[in-house]
Motif scaffolding. Structure first.
Motif, mmCIF file in Angstrom:
data_model
loop_
_atom_site.group_PDB
_atom_site.id
_atom_site.type_symbol
_atom_site.label_atom_id
_atom_site.label_comp_id
_atom_site.label_asym_id
_atom_site.label_seq_id
_atom_site.Cartn_x
_atom_site.Cartn_y
_atom_site.Cartn_z
ATOM 1 N N GLU A 1 0.830 -1.219 0.000
ATOM 2 C CA GLU A 1 0.000 0.000 0.000
ATOM 3 C C GLU A 1 0.862 1.266 0.000
ATOM 4 O OE1 GLU A 1 -2.586 0.419 3.386
ATOM 5 O OE2 GLU A 1 -3.888 1.848 2.340
ATOM 6 N N GLU B 1 -5.621 -14.254 -7.183
ATOM 7 C CA GLU B 1 -4.964 -13.017 -7.626
ATOM 8 C C GLU B 1 -5.867 -12.324 -8.632
ATOM 9 O OE1 GLU B 1 -0.336 -14.403 -7.004
ATOM 10 O OE2 GLU B 1 -0.986 -13.848 -9.018
ATOM 11 N N ILE C 1 -1.016 -5.749 -2.065
ATOM 12 C CA ILE C 1 -1.060 -5.019 -3.338
ATOM 13 C C ILE C 1 0.310 -5.248 -3.980
ATOM 14 C CG2 ILE C 1 -1.287 -2.734 -4.418
ATOM 15 C CD1 ILE C 1 -2.937 -1.910 -1.889
ATOM 16 N N VAL D 1 -8.205 -7.977 0.957
ATOM 17 C CA VAL D 1 -6.960 -7.864 0.195
ATOM 18 C C VAL D 1 -5.802 -8.191 1.133
ATOM 19 C CG1 VAL D 1 -5.471 -6.246 -1.070
ATOM 20 C CG2 VAL D 1 -7.958 -6.125 -1.332
ATOM 21 N N TYR E 1 -1.343 -6.364 -9.626
ATOM 22 C CA TYR E 1 -2.400 -7.287 -9.173
ATOM 23 C C TYR E 1 -2.593 -7.219 -7.660
ATOM 24 C CZ TYR E 1 1.487 -10.470 -8.060
ATOM 25 O OH TYR E 1 2.635 -11.021 -7.553
ATOM 26 N N LEU E 2 -3.735 -7.774 -7.230
ATOM 27 C CA LEU E 2 -4.051 -7.846 -5.799
ATOM 28 C C LEU E 2 -4.050 -9.313 -5.398
ATOM 29 C CD1 LEU E 2 -7.144 -5.436 -5.652
ATOM 30 C CD2 LEU E 2 -4.769 -4.880 -5.092
ATOM 31 N N VAL F 1 1.354 -0.843 -9.652
ATOM 32 C CA VAL F 1 0.450 -1.906 -9.188
ATOM 33 C C VAL F 1 0.044 -2.772 -10.382
ATOM 34 C CG1 VAL F 1 -1.848 -2.386 -8.266
ATOM 35 C CG2 VAL F 1 -0.492 -0.550 -7.281
ATOM 36 N N VAL G 1 -5.759 0.722 -7.806
ATOM 37 C CA VAL G 1 -6.647 0.360 -6.693
ATOM 38 C C VAL G 1 -6.962 1.604 -5.853
ATOM 39 C CG1 VAL G 1 -4.664 -0.445 -5.310
ATOM 40 C CG2 VAL G 1 -6.965 -1.180 -4.714
#
Ligand code: NAP
Length: 305
Positions: free
Chosen positions: A123, A227, A206, A203, A214-215, A212, A233
């Protein structure tokens, strides 16, 4: 040391600007201090405000500008000022800022709130590189792309609706199987063909390389890990009161909201709280504006003894 005031208002969101309008109309010598130097607060980042009476569909920016114009028309002065402390000197209070100190008979704390962080890995690393807390500010960077919004409140749903206008696909990721947002917003959201809601999902991380990508997700009911490929995001998991500077000065609840009723009275005589920073049931523009009016009325009564 500066001239002394009848009232210093800390914060220029709807609560602070409403207080300023009421204070000016009551003939008080009033000064508004705003940390960011920009009047409006969180509402500035609202694409469309559709629940403020008489102004349907107005943008948050336009509503703030109208409030600012109104306040300035009444001769209210505002200054940049990041308040670090208030010192109670009995009949007067000293409001301390990095830029200087002010003496005032009353204070209205209308310092609002800010976005909460999700607190997951990636994050902070990707802040501004695909992680955002403001869809109206950053949504345009993701035109035609895939984004995810995390949260289930008014802000998350508003953000998803806003993003769906420009993004190819928007995922709304919520940790429960029911949204907290207003029903009218939910109805608008459910109609959108390019929005998919991932229920009961949190989640874990991150992830990406430079940006970014994918999560990493967790299904809270069956523990399944997955994923999700996305380009950006938007974190909308609630707000935190801007009350740190007043810790130990006024009483607060366990979340840091300043304890004050509808009349705005705090635990310190002559100090009032208005808007999102105070303990209250409903945090909306209209209740913030009402708080400003109530706080000034209480302050007038306090000054009249
Ligand atoms: P909110 O109403 O507190 O909603 C926060 C959402 O984030 C909730 O759905 C919550 O889930 C979720 N959440 C919290 N922590 C999380 C975590 N660690 N991981 C995953 N999800 C998490 O906050 P908000 O949407 O920012 O709104 C703030 C205030 O402004 C509210 O009082 C709202 O009504 C008001 N507001 C009003 C309007 C309007 O009237 N048009 C517009 C914007 C904001 P749970 O539901 O499971 O708790």
């Amino acid at each position: 040391m500066e001239q002394s005031y009848d009232m210093i208002i800390i914060g220029a969101g709807p609560a602070g600007m409403s207080a300023a309008i009421y204070a000016a109309r009551a003939g008080m010598a009033v000064l508004v201090l705003e940390k960011t130097g920009i009047q409006g607060g969180q509402v500035l980042n609202t694409y469309e405000v559709d629940n403020y009476p008489a102004l349907p569909e107005i943008s948050g920016f336009d509503l703030c500008m109208k409030m600012k114009e109104h306040m300035e028309k009444l001769g209210v002065k505002s200054r940049d000022g990041d308040v670090t402390e208030i010192i109670d000197q009995g009949e007067v209070k000293m409001v301390c800022t990095a830029e200087g100190n002010y003496i005032t008979k009353t204070v209205v704390i209308a310092s609002g709130a800010h976005h909460a962080k999700l607190g997951v890995s990636g994050e902070e690393e990707f802040a501004g590189m695909g992680v955002s807390y403001c869809a109206t500010c950053d949504g345009a960077f993701f035109r035609g792309k895939t984004t995810a919004v995390i949260g289930g409140g008014d802000v998350a749903v508003e953000d998803a609706i806003f993003l769906a206008r420009g993004c190819e696909k928007v995922y709304l990721i919520h940790r429960r199987d029911e949204l907290r947002a207003a029903k009218s917003l939910q109805e608008a959201l459910f109609k959108l063909p390019n929005v998919e809601i991932l229920w009961d999902t949190t989640v874990d991380e991150i992830a990406g390389s430079e940006q970014v990508e994918y999560l990493k997700l967790n299904h809270v009911k069956n523990g399944e890990k997955s994923e999700l490929k996305i380009n950006g995001v938007f974190v909308a998991v609630g707000i935190i009161p801007n009350s740190k500077a007043f810790e130990g000065f006024v009483e607060m609840d366990e979340k840091g909201y300043i304890k004050a009723g509808e009349d705005g009275h705090t635990s310190v005589k002559g100090v009032f709280a208005a808007g999102d920073v105070r303990t209250k049931q409903l945090r909306q523009i209209i209740t913030a504006a009402a708080d400003g009016a109530n706080a000034v009325t209480s302050a007038e009564r306090y000054l009249a003894g």
